[in-house]
Design an enzyme around this catalytic site. Structure first.
Site, PDB file in Angstrom:
ATOM      1  N   LYS A 201       0.836  -1.218   0.000  1.00 44.89           N
ATOM      2  CA  LYS A 201       0.000   0.000   0.000  1.00 44.89           C
ATOM      3  C   LYS A 201       0.869   1.265   0.000  1.00 44.89           C
ATOM      4  CE  LYS A 201      -1.985  -1.082   3.933  1.00 44.89           C
ATOM      5  NZ  LYS A 201      -1.335  -2.370   4.246  1.00 44.89           N
TER       6      LYS A 201
ATOM      7  N   ARG B 217      -9.453   0.970   8.870  1.00 45.40           N
ATOM      8  CA  ARG B 217      -8.969  -0.365   9.218  1.00 45.40           C
ATOM      9  C   ARG B 217      -9.976  -1.152  10.033  1.00 45.40           C
ATOM     10  NH1 ARG B 217      -3.227   0.415   9.028  1.00 45.40           N
ATOM     11  NH2 ARG B 217      -2.109  -1.492   9.501  1.00 45.40           N
TER      12      ARG B 217
ATOM     13  N   ARG C 137      12.016  -5.268   3.723  1.00 42.96           N
ATOM     14  CA  ARG C 137      11.602  -3.859   3.780  1.00 42.96           C
ATOM     15  C   ARG C 137      12.577  -2.997   4.586  1.00 42.96           C
ATOM     16  NH1 ARG C 137       5.657  -2.227   5.279  1.00 42.96           N
ATOM     17  NH2 ARG C 137       5.984  -3.561   7.086  1.00 42.96           N
TER      18      ARG C 137
ATOM     19  N   ARG D  10      11.573  -1.617  10.439  1.00 43.80           N
ATOM     20  CA  ARG D  10      10.533  -1.297  11.423  1.00 43.80           C
ATOM     21  C   ARG D  10      10.469  -2.364  12.515  1.00 43.80           C
ATOM     22  NH1 ARG D  10       5.246   0.204   7.989  1.00 43.80           N
ATOM     23  NH2 ARG D  10       4.333  -1.126   9.583  1.00 43.80           N
TER      24      ARG D  10
ATOM     25  N   ARG E  38      -0.012  -9.138  13.552  1.00 45.11           N
ATOM     26  CA  ARG E  38      -0.634  -8.105  12.703  1.00 45.11           C
ATOM     27  C   ARG E  38      -1.510  -8.736  11.626  1.00 45.11           C
ATOM     28  NH1 ARG E  38       4.088  -4.832  10.434  1.00 45.11           N
ATOM     29  NH2 ARG E  38       2.501  -3.598   9.427  1.00 45.11           N
TER      30      ARG E  38
HETATM   31  P1  AP5 Z   1       4.808  -1.566   1.768  1.00 48.14           P
HETATM   32  O1  AP5 Z   1       4.454  -0.635   0.666  1.00 48.14           O
HETATM   33  O2  AP5 Z   1       5.558  -1.040   2.952  1.00 48.14           O
HETATM   34  O3  AP5 Z   1       3.496  -2.351   2.276  1.00 48.14           O
HETATM   35  P2  AP5 Z   1       2.275  -1.826   3.158  1.00 48.14           P
HETATM   36  O4  AP5 Z   1       1.064  -2.509   2.628  1.00 48.14           O
HETATM   37  O5  AP5 Z   1       2.240  -0.326   3.193  1.00 48.14           O
HETATM   38  O6  AP5 Z   1       2.696  -2.453   4.552  1.00 48.14           O
HETATM   39  P3  AP5 Z   1       2.603  -1.907   6.045  1.00 48.14           P
HETATM   40  O7  AP5 Z   1       3.257  -2.956   6.904  1.00 48.14           O
HETATM   41  O8  AP5 Z   1       3.139  -0.510   6.134  1.00 48.14           O
HETATM   42  O9  AP5 Z   1       1.124  -1.939   6.276  1.00 48.14           O
HETATM   43  P4  AP5 Z   1       0.354  -1.795   7.528  1.00 48.14           P
HETATM   44  O10 AP5 Z   1      -0.940  -1.373   6.981  1.00 48.14           O
HETATM   45  O11 AP5 Z   1       0.281  -2.966   8.421  1.00 48.14           O
HETATM   46  O12 AP5 Z   1       1.226  -0.789   8.442  1.00 48.14           O
HETATM   47  P5  AP5 Z   1       0.909   0.682   8.940  1.00 48.14           P
HETATM   48  O13 AP5 Z   1       2.154   1.443   8.895  1.00 48.14           O
HETATM   49  O14 AP5 Z   1      -0.292   1.201   8.239  1.00 48.14           O
HETATM   50  O15 AP5 Z   1       5.589  -2.792   1.089  1.00 48.14           O
HETATM   51  C1  AP5 Z   1       6.185  -3.804   1.868  1.00 48.14           C
HETATM   52  C2  AP5 Z   1       7.551  -4.184   1.241  1.00 48.14           C
HETATM   53  O16 AP5 Z   1       7.334  -4.752  -0.050  1.00 48.14           O
HETATM   54  C3  AP5 Z   1       8.498  -2.997   1.002  1.00 48.14           C
HETATM   55  O17 AP5 Z   1       9.804  -3.404   1.255  1.00 48.14           O
HETATM   56  C4  AP5 Z   1       8.321  -2.652  -0.488  1.00 48.14           C
HETATM   57  O18 AP5 Z   1       9.495  -2.067  -1.046  1.00 48.14           O
HETATM   58  C5  AP5 Z   1       8.049  -4.045  -1.057  1.00 48.14           C
HETATM   59  N1  AP5 Z   1       7.185  -4.028  -2.240  1.00 48.14           N
HETATM   60  C6  AP5 Z   1       6.069  -3.289  -2.425  1.00 48.14           C
HETATM   61  N2  AP5 Z   1       5.491  -3.554  -3.610  1.00 48.14           N
HETATM   62  C7  AP5 Z   1       6.271  -4.530  -4.180  1.00 48.14           C
HETATM   63  C8  AP5 Z   1       6.201  -5.257  -5.418  1.00 48.14           C
HETATM   64  N3  AP5 Z   1       5.215  -5.050  -6.292  1.00 48.14           N
HETATM   65  N4  AP5 Z   1       7.143  -6.188  -5.653  1.00 48.14           N
HETATM   66  C9  AP5 Z   1       8.125  -6.424  -4.759  1.00 48.14           C
HETATM   67  N5  AP5 Z   1       8.269  -5.773  -3.591  1.00 48.14           N
HETATM   68  C10 AP5 Z   1       7.336  -4.825  -3.297  1.00 48.14           C
HETATM   69  O19 AP5 Z   1       0.455   0.418  10.462  1.00 48.14           O
HETATM   70  C11 AP5 Z   1       1.364   0.109  11.484  1.00 48.14           C
HETATM   71  C12 AP5 Z   1       0.624   0.095  12.814  1.00 48.14           C
HETATM   72  O20 AP5 Z   1       0.040   1.394  13.097  1.00 48.14           O
HETATM   73  C13 AP5 Z   1      -0.574  -0.871  12.902  1.00 48.14           C
HETATM   74  O21 AP5 Z   1      -0.162  -2.178  13.246  1.00 48.14           O
HETATM   75  C14 AP5 Z   1      -1.411  -0.210  14.000  1.00 48.14           C
HETATM   76  O22 AP5 Z   1      -0.890  -0.466  15.285  1.00 48.14           O
HETATM   77  C15 AP5 Z   1      -1.245   1.275  13.721  1.00 48.14           C
HETATM   78  N6  AP5 Z   1      -2.268   1.837  12.806  1.00 48.14           N
HETATM   79  C16 AP5 Z   1      -2.033   2.362  11.569  1.00 48.14           C
HETATM   80  N7  AP5 Z   1      -3.194   2.771  11.002  1.00 48.14           N
HETATM   81  C17 AP5 Z   1      -4.176   2.475  11.906  1.00 48.14           C
HETATM   82  C18 AP5 Z   1      -5.597   2.622  11.885  1.00 48.14           C
HETATM   83  N8  AP5 Z   1      -6.220   3.151  10.809  1.00 48.14           N
HETATM   84  N9  AP5 Z   1      -6.288   2.185  12.952  1.00 48.14           N
HETATM   85  C19 AP5 Z   1      -5.682   1.659  14.031  1.00 48.14           C
HETATM   86  N10 AP5 Z   1      -4.350   1.485  14.111  1.00 48.14           N
HETATM   87  C20 AP5 Z   1      -3.598   1.887  13.058  1.00 48.14           C
END
Ligand code: AP5
Length: 214
Positions: free
Chosen positions: A13, A88, A127, A160, A171
């Site tokens: 994402k 979410r 990542r 991270r 997660r």
């Molecule tokens: P990446 O783009 O980082 O993936 P992502 O889907 O953004 O993954 P996240 O782990 O950031 O998602 P998340 O939703 O769990 O975390 P968030 O920060 O929102 O890609 C991953 C890897 O793959 C990278 O290395 C990239 O380079 C590689 N890649 C990408 N595309 C590729 C491709 N096509 N081919 C090959 N490689 C590729 O949330 C973290 C925490 O915050 C949560 O656990 C929670 O505690 C809190 N939080 C955040 N938002 C909320 C909410 N709305 N409500 C409650 N708690 C929340």
């Protein structure tokens, strides 16, 4: 244009949001990045969020709803924005619906990125992120121009804490239990577009772009 990028942790994402932001000049609103910035700054919100994030649990709905509500009315979001990691829970989706109605705006696209579980494990394992820039890289599939340094800020890239295997497993469980129902919520309203997230970053972005012009 208002776009939601939806999908499990590590699906890509943030990576696609960066491309969409640069390509369409949209504001990128990642609740994960906002919460990590609050933790780093030691704000009250950051203090409340830290232990939940470290454990891989969700931060309470009212906290994230209020940060998004304040953010979408900022001038830089006037031309449109991408929501990455929000909503979410169904309660967050309902909260977003209300806040958009209040400012007389509506969602253009809800894209659910879909990839195999093994691919998610591989993407997450490689990542690296820029803590200040929020830019996301992958050691093999999406490397920075200079090894270990962010293209945008030059800062050292880090792993991270919540990418540790044990936290990641939790997660994914939280995603299945609390976040996956959000897809059904949008699907029932005719808003959800499923996008194949397999393949290179460019291939996936090509599919997203095509879905926006169809
Ligand atoms: P990446 O783009 O980082 O993936 P992502 O889907 O953004 O993954 P996240 O782990 O950031 O998602 P998340 O939703 O769990 O975390 P968030 O920060 O929102 O890609 C991953 C890897 O793959 C990278 O290395 C990239 O380079 C590689 N890649 C990408 N595309 C590729 C491709 N096509 N081919 C090959 N490689 C590729 O949330 C973290 C925490 O915050 C949560 O656990 C929670 O505690 C809190 N939080 C955040 N938002 C909320 C909410 N709305 N409500 C409650 N708690 C929340």
């Amino acid at each position: 244009m208002i776009v939601i990028l939806f999908g499990p942790p590590g699906v890509g994402k943030g990576t696609q949001a960066q491309k969409l932001k640069d390509d369409k000049n949209l504001c990128h609103l990642s609740t994960g990045d906002m919460l990590r910035a609050a933790v780093a700054a030691g704000t009250e919100l950051g203090k409340q969020a830290k232990s939940l994030m470290d454990a891989g649990d969700l931060v309470p709905d009212e906290l994230v709803i209020s940060i998004i509500k304040e953010r979408i009315i900022e001038p830089d979001c006037a031309g449109g924005f991408i929501l990455d990691g929000f909503p979410r829970t169904v309660a967050q989706a309902e909260g977003l619906d209300k806040m958009l109605k209040a400012v007389d705006k509506q969602l253009d696209f809800v894209f659910a990125l879909e990839v195999d579980e093994e691919e998610i494990i591989d993407r997450r394992a490689g990542r690296m992120v820029g803590a200040k820039s929020g830019r996301v890289y992958h050691a093999v599939h999406n490397p920075p121009k200079v090894a270990g340094k962010c293209d945008e800020t030059g800062e050292d890239l880090i792993q991270r804490d919540d990418d540790k295997a044990e936290v990641m497993r939790h997660r994914l469980k939280v995603y299945q239990e609390q976040t996956a129902p959000v897809a059904a919520w949008y699907e029932a309203r005719g808003k959800l577009t499923r996008v194949d997230g397999m393949g290179s970053v460019e291939e996936v972005y090509g599919r997203l772009s095509a879905a926006m012009t169809n």
